[in-house]
Design a protein around this motif. Sequence first.
Motif, mmCIF file in Angstrom:
data_model
loop_
_atom_site.group_PDB
_atom_site.id
_atom_site.type_symbol
_atom_site.label_atom_id
_atom_site.label_comp_id
_atom_site.label_asym_id
_atom_site.label_seq_id
_atom_site.Cartn_x
_atom_site.Cartn_y
_atom_site.Cartn_z
ATOM 1 N N LEU A 1 46.702 -22.331 40.238
ATOM 2 C CA LEU A 1 45.314 -22.344 39.785
ATOM 3 C C LEU A 1 45.228 -21.812 38.348
ATOM 4 N N LEU A 2 45.978 -20.746 38.055
ATOM 5 C CA LEU A 2 45.960 -20.153 36.719
ATOM 6 C C LEU A 2 46.577 -21.062 35.668
ATOM 7 N N MET B 1 51.701 -13.397 33.547
ATOM 8 C CA MET B 1 51.258 -14.072 34.769
ATOM 9 C C MET B 1 51.344 -13.158 35.997
ATOM 10 N N ASP B 2 52.264 -12.209 36.017
ATOM 11 C CA ASP B 2 52.317 -11.267 37.138
ATOM 12 C C ASP B 2 51.079 -10.375 37.146
ATOM 13 N N GLU B 3 50.642 -9.963 35.944
ATOM 14 C CA GLU B 3 49.417 -9.160 35.825
ATOM 15 C C GLU B 3 48.205 -9.975 36.274
ATOM 16 N N LEU C 1 44.984 -11.635 43.587
ATOM 17 C CA LEU C 1 45.384 -11.446 44.981
ATOM 18 C C LEU C 1 44.853 -10.142 45.552
ATOM 19 N N GLY C 2 44.447 -10.205 46.801
ATOM 20 C CA GLY C 2 43.980 -9.017 47.501
ATOM 21 C C GLY C 2 45.133 -8.319 48.202
ATOM 22 N N PRO C 3 44.834 -7.309 49.015
ATOM 23 C CA PRO C 3 45.872 -6.548 49.708
ATOM 24 C C PRO C 3 46.678 -7.373 50.710
ATOM 25 N N THR C 4 46.145 -8.497 51.146
ATOM 26 C CA THR C 4 46.874 -9.357 52.085
ATOM 27 C C THR C 4 47.737 -10.385 51.354
#
Length: 86
Positions: A22-23, A47-49, A55-58
């Motif tokens: 998506l990014l 991109m990791d940042e 992303l959430g905790p899941t």
Amino acid sequence: MTAAVQVDARKHTLGKAEALALLKKADELYAAKGKKVVHLDLKSANMDEAAALLLGPTENLRAPTLVKGKTVLVGFDEATYQKLLK
């Protein structure tokens, strides 16, 4: 304004790979967490940042997520929505 595509995040989850895909189609990201809004220029962002903001905790894409043109908004901040969705 009407959404072109609406997905129920409880029934259809997107993981890190889908979030990064998506990014790759976007130029900028706005991510709201609490009262703070982070803006990233995706042409030069890590991109990791960026993925960590999406992303959430899941490890699934946070909701709500909205794509308008080449801008991705994740989380909800009324002022940001008003600014970008005119």
